[in-house]
Structures are given as C-alpha cells and as structure tokens.
Write a protein that holds these residues in place. Structure first.
Motif, PDB file in Angstrom:
ATOM      1  N   ASP A  38      15.488  39.398   6.049  1.00  0.00           N
ATOM      2  CA  ASP A  38      16.651  40.063   4.827  1.00  0.00           C
ATOM      3  C   ASP A  38      17.451  41.425   5.508  1.00  0.00           C
ATOM      4  OD1 ASP A  38      15.344  38.172   3.741  1.00  0.00           O
ATOM      5  OD2 ASP A  38      14.019  39.519   1.827  1.00  0.00           O
ATOM      6  N   MET A  39      17.264  42.330   6.188  1.00  0.00           N
ATOM      7  CA  MET A  39      18.092  43.375   7.079  1.00  0.00           C
ATOM      8  C   MET A  39      18.575  43.199   7.589  1.00  0.00           C
ATOM      9  SD  MET A  39      15.292  46.781   6.513  1.00  0.00           S
ATOM     10  CE  MET A  39      16.369  47.746   7.406  1.00  0.00           C
ATOM     11  N   ALA A  40      17.751  42.594   8.568  1.00  0.00           N
ATOM     12  CA  ALA A  40      18.935  41.507   9.589  1.00  0.00           C
ATOM     13  C   ALA A  40      19.989  40.443   9.745  1.00  0.00           C
ATOM     14  CB  ALA A  40      17.780  41.387  10.676  1.00  0.00           C
ATOM     15  N   ARG A  41      19.358  40.006   8.440  1.00  0.00           N
ATOM     16  CA  ARG A  41      20.244  38.916   8.229  1.00  0.00           C
ATOM     17  C   ARG A  41      22.532  39.318   8.200  1.00  0.00           C
ATOM     18  NH1 ARG A  41      17.892  36.494   3.921  1.00  0.00           N
ATOM     19  NH2 ARG A  41      16.940  35.192   5.559  1.00  0.00           N
ATOM     20  N   PRO A  42      22.949  40.389   7.698  1.00  0.00           N
ATOM     21  CA  PRO A  42      23.963  40.474   7.333  1.00  0.00           C
ATOM     22  C   PRO A  42      24.019  41.058   8.523  1.00  0.00           C
ATOM     23  CG  PRO A  42      22.878  41.999   5.974  1.00  0.00           C
ATOM     24  CD  PRO A  42      21.306  41.683   6.432  1.00  0.00           C
ATOM     25  N   ILE A  43      23.640  41.606   9.559  1.00  0.00           N
ATOM     26  CA  ILE A  43      24.024  42.071  10.978  1.00  0.00           C
ATOM     27  C   ILE A  43      24.418  40.425  11.594  1.00  0.00           C
ATOM     28  CG2 ILE A  43      23.413  43.331  12.815  1.00  0.00           C
ATOM     29  CD1 ILE A  43      21.717  45.119  10.990  1.00  0.00           C
ATOM     30  N   THR A  44      23.458  39.617  11.508  1.00  0.00           N
ATOM     31  CA  THR A  44      23.465  38.273  12.689  1.00  0.00           C
ATOM     32  C   THR A  44      24.732  37.639  11.776  1.00  0.00           C
ATOM     33  OG1 THR A  44      21.821  37.799  11.032  1.00  0.00           O
ATOM     34  CG2 THR A  44      21.210  38.255  13.156  1.00  0.00           C
ATOM     35  N   ASP A  45      24.859  37.966  10.977  1.00  0.00           N
ATOM     36  CA  ASP A  45      25.898  36.859   9.911  1.00  0.00           C
ATOM     37  C   ASP A  45      27.329  37.821  10.119  1.00  0.00           C
ATOM     38  OD1 ASP A  45      24.337  35.152   8.478  1.00  0.00           O
ATOM     39  OD2 ASP A  45      24.820  36.256   6.478  1.00  0.00           O
ATOM     40  N   THR A  46      27.261  39.261  10.534  1.00  0.00           N
ATOM     41  CA  THR A  46      28.327  39.528  10.913  1.00  0.00           C
ATOM     42  C   THR A  46      28.994  39.505  11.977  1.00  0.00           C
ATOM     43  OG1 THR A  46      28.131  41.660   9.263  1.00  0.00           O
ATOM     44  CG2 THR A  46      29.441  42.275  10.759  1.00  0.00           C
ATOM     45  N   VAL A  47      27.706  39.467  13.081  1.00  0.00           N
ATOM     46  CA  VAL A  47      27.780  38.939  14.710  1.00  0.00           C
ATOM     47  C   VAL A  47      28.971  37.374  14.804  1.00  0.00           C
ATOM     48  CG1 VAL A  47      26.654  39.154  16.560  1.00  0.00           C
ATOM     49  CG2 VAL A  47      25.999  40.541  15.376  1.00  0.00           C
ATOM     50  N   ARG A  48      27.681  36.591  14.074  1.00  0.00           N
ATOM     51  CA  ARG A  48      28.528  35.568  14.332  1.00  0.00           C
ATOM     52  C   ARG A  48      29.769  35.180  13.786  1.00  0.00           C
ATOM     53  NH1 ARG A  48      23.092  33.275  11.577  1.00  0.00           N
ATOM     54  NH2 ARG A  48      21.410  33.031  13.657  1.00  0.00           N
ATOM     55  N   GLU A  49      30.538  35.831  12.645  1.00  0.00           N
ATOM     56  CA  GLU A  49      31.632  36.536  12.007  1.00  0.00           C
ATOM     57  C   GLU A  49      33.004  36.271  12.859  1.00  0.00           C
ATOM     58  OE1 GLU A  49      31.479  36.947   7.982  1.00  0.00           O
ATOM     59  OE2 GLU A  49      30.237  35.368   7.485  1.00  0.00           O
ATOM     60  N   HIS A  50      31.920  37.738  13.595  1.00  0.00           N
ATOM     61  CA  HIS A  50      33.150  38.714  14.360  1.00  0.00           C
ATOM     62  C   HIS A  50      32.810  39.299  15.883  1.00  0.00           C
ATOM     63  CE1 HIS A  50      35.134  38.746  10.864  1.00  0.00           C
ATOM     64  NE2 HIS A  50      33.967  39.403   9.496  1.00  0.00           N
ATOM     65  N   PRO A  51      32.132  37.738  16.255  1.00  0.00           N
ATOM     66  CA  PRO A  51      31.530  38.386  17.863  1.00  0.00           C
ATOM     67  C   PRO A  51      32.621  39.736  18.558  1.00  0.00           C
ATOM     68  CG  PRO A  51      32.564  36.560  18.216  1.00  0.00           C
ATOM     69  CD  PRO A  51      32.982  36.226  16.565  1.00  0.00           C
ATOM     70  N   TYR A  52      33.534  39.492  18.538  1.00  0.00           N
ATOM     71  CA  TYR A  52      34.821  40.281  19.473  1.00  0.00           C
ATOM     72  C   TYR A  52      34.224  41.693  18.389  1.00  0.00           C
ATOM     73  CZ  TYR A  52      36.122  35.910  21.737  1.00  0.00           C
ATOM     74  OH  TYR A  52      36.311  34.919  22.441  1.00  0.00           O
ATOM     75  N   LEU A  53      35.033  41.530  17.436  1.00  0.00           N
ATOM     76  CA  LEU A  53      34.663  42.744  16.832  1.00  0.00           C
ATOM     77  C   LEU A  53      33.337  43.645  17.565  1.00  0.00           C
ATOM     78  CD1 LEU A  53      36.785  44.485  15.153  1.00  0.00           C
ATOM     79  CD2 LEU A  53      35.321  43.940  13.165  1.00  0.00           C
ATOM     80  N   THR A  54      32.199  42.997  16.791  1.00  0.00           N
ATOM     81  CA  THR A  54      31.100  43.606  17.295  1.00  0.00           C
ATOM     82  C   THR A  54      30.425  43.721  18.724  1.00  0.00           C
ATOM     83  OG1 THR A  54      30.033  42.056  15.353  1.00  0.00           O
ATOM     84  CG2 THR A  54      28.843  42.851  17.202  1.00  0.00           C
ATOM     85  N   VAL A  55      31.848  43.078  19.479  1.00  0.00           N
ATOM     86  CA  VAL A  55      31.773  43.812  20.915  1.00  0.00           C
ATOM     87  C   VAL A  55      31.650  45.315  21.509  1.00  0.00           C
ATOM     88  CG1 VAL A  55      32.236  43.432  23.676  1.00  0.00           C
ATOM     89  CG2 VAL A  55      30.674  41.477  21.745  1.00  0.00           C
ATOM     90  N   ALA A  57      32.853  47.206  19.291  1.00  0.00           N
ATOM     91  CA  ALA A  57      32.517  48.295  17.979  1.00  0.00           C
ATOM     92  C   ALA A  57      31.474  48.630  18.971  1.00  0.00           C
ATOM     93  CB  ALA A  57      31.778  47.480  16.573  1.00  0.00           C
ATOM     94  N   ALA A  58      30.655  47.464  19.568  1.00  0.00           N
ATOM     95  CA  ALA A  58      29.025  48.784  20.565  1.00  0.00           C
ATOM     96  C   ALA A  58      29.288  49.081  21.429  1.00  0.00           C
ATOM     97  CB  ALA A  58      28.455  47.198  20.855  1.00  0.00           C
ATOM     98  N   ALA A  59      30.587  48.526  22.155  1.00  0.00           N
ATOM     99  CA  ALA A  59      31.113  49.496  23.179  1.00  0.00           C
ATOM    100  C   ALA A  59      31.527  50.919  22.669  1.00  0.00           C
ATOM    101  CB  ALA A  59      31.984  48.786  23.982  1.00  0.00           C
ATOM    102  N   ALA A  60      32.367  50.972  21.638  1.00  0.00           N
ATOM    103  CA  ALA A  60      32.684  52.338  21.131  1.00  0.00           C
ATOM    104  C   ALA A  60      31.463  53.492  21.031  1.00  0.00           C
ATOM    105  CB  ALA A  60      33.318  52.059  20.370  1.00  0.00           C
ATOM    106  N   GLY A  61      30.466  52.521  20.712  1.00  0.00           N
ATOM    107  CA  GLY A  61      29.149  53.989  20.306  1.00  0.00           C
ATOM    108  C   GLY A  61      28.945  53.933  21.722  1.00  0.00           C
ATOM    109  N   GLY A  62      28.926  52.965  22.473  1.00  0.00           N
ATOM    110  CA  GLY A  62      27.814  53.147  23.429  1.00  0.00           C
ATOM    111  C   GLY A  62      28.986  54.649  23.943  1.00  0.00           C
ATOM    112  N   PHE A  63      30.186  54.245  23.919  1.00  0.00           N
ATOM    113  CA  PHE A  63      30.944  55.426  25.037  1.00  0.00           C
ATOM    114  C   PHE A  63      30.588  56.815  23.851  1.00  0.00           C
ATOM    115  CE2 PHE A  63      34.798  57.823  25.030  1.00  0.00           C
ATOM    116  CZ  PHE A  63      35.363  57.843  26.501  1.00  0.00           C
ATOM    117  N   VAL A  64      30.753  56.553  22.800  1.00  0.00           N
ATOM    118  CA  VAL A  64      30.756  58.331  21.881  1.00  0.00           C
ATOM    119  C   VAL A  64      29.403  58.600  22.482  1.00  0.00           C
ATOM    120  CG1 VAL A  64      30.526  58.442  19.292  1.00  0.00           C
ATOM    121  CG2 VAL A  64      32.008  56.989  19.882  1.00  0.00           C
TER     122      VAL A  64
END
Length: 142
Positions: A38-55, A57-64
């Motif tokens: 139930d906790m992971a479902r919102p994350i997976t839904d966000t990744v499916r809806e906005h894959p480029y934005l997720t990538v 955000a992950a790259a920016a987080g990794g850089f920070v």
C-alpha cells in the motif's frame, strides 16, 4: 437507582464473540501484511504516469547526495612530512580535476579492451581483403 438486570451469557454469545474477534484479527493481520504494498503503490503509480520526471528527480537526488558526500567526506589524503622549502622554488597552484576528466579517466581503462578489439578486427579485415587474389588473377590461371 435500580440495578439493570444482566442477561445470562449463552454458548451462542461466546461463539459469536469468538467469530467477531477472529474476523477482526484476520483483518488486522491482512492490513499489516499489506502495508508495504500500500505504501509502494503511490510511488509506482507516479513512476508509471511520469517516467521522465521520475528519472530527472532521481538524477537530481543522486547529484545532491554526491555533492553532499563530497563536502562531508573529503577525498584528499593528507601526508605529513618535513620538507625544507627553498626560497627560489615557485609553487604552482593546481586546480582540482573537473568531473568530466574524472569520468573520462575512469572510462578509458574500461573501454580500452573494446577499442583495441575493434581496431584489431578492422585491421584484420582490411589485410585479409588485400591478401585475397582478385577475380582477374583467378580467371587467368584457369
């Protein structure tokens, strides 16, 4: 005040209470086991809806995180030893290497075997074409 008359507890009441407790316990157990999904479902839904934005955000987080770790944990080693300083020797200031040069220096040893293999294959192909007799020479001998 008059006391409220108490109803006698029957075997049916005990069985009904046990059934309600069992159903409640099963519901609680199901809820606890479903918490991770139930906790992971919102994350997976966000990744499916906005894959480029997720990538991004992950790259920016990794850089920070990388930048933060560079600030907190310096990568330079300090070697202490006594050195006599000569007055006529000029000390040149060197800048730290850029991120591109760091990446390139790490990638070259990794890519060298592939590059040499490609060059070797191309050279062997070129040499084998030159050493094969042409069709005119084969026809003349026949």
């Amino acid at each position: 005040m008059l006391p409220i008359p108490k109803k006698a507890v029957t075997e049916e009441d005990v069985k009904a209470t046990e059934a309600r407790l069992a159903a409640s316990f099963n519901g609680l157990k199901t809820s606890i086991t479903n918490i991770p999904s139930d906790m992971a479902r919102p994350i997976t839904d966000t990744v499916r809806e906005h894959p480029y934005l997720t990538v991004a955000a992950a790259a920016a987080g990794g850089f920070v995180l990388y930048s933060l770790l560079n600030v907190l944990i310096p990568r330079t080693k300090v070697v202490e030893r006594e050195v006599t300083v000569q007055p006529h020797v000029e000390v040149k200031e060197q800048r730290a290497p850029s991120l591109a040069s760091k990446l390139l220096s790490e990638a070259i040893p990794f890519l060298t075997p592939y590059i040499t293999g490609y060059v070797q294959n191309e050279l062997s192909r070129i040499i084998s074409k030159k050493s094969e007799p042409s069709e005119d020479v084969v026809n003349v001998k026949a």
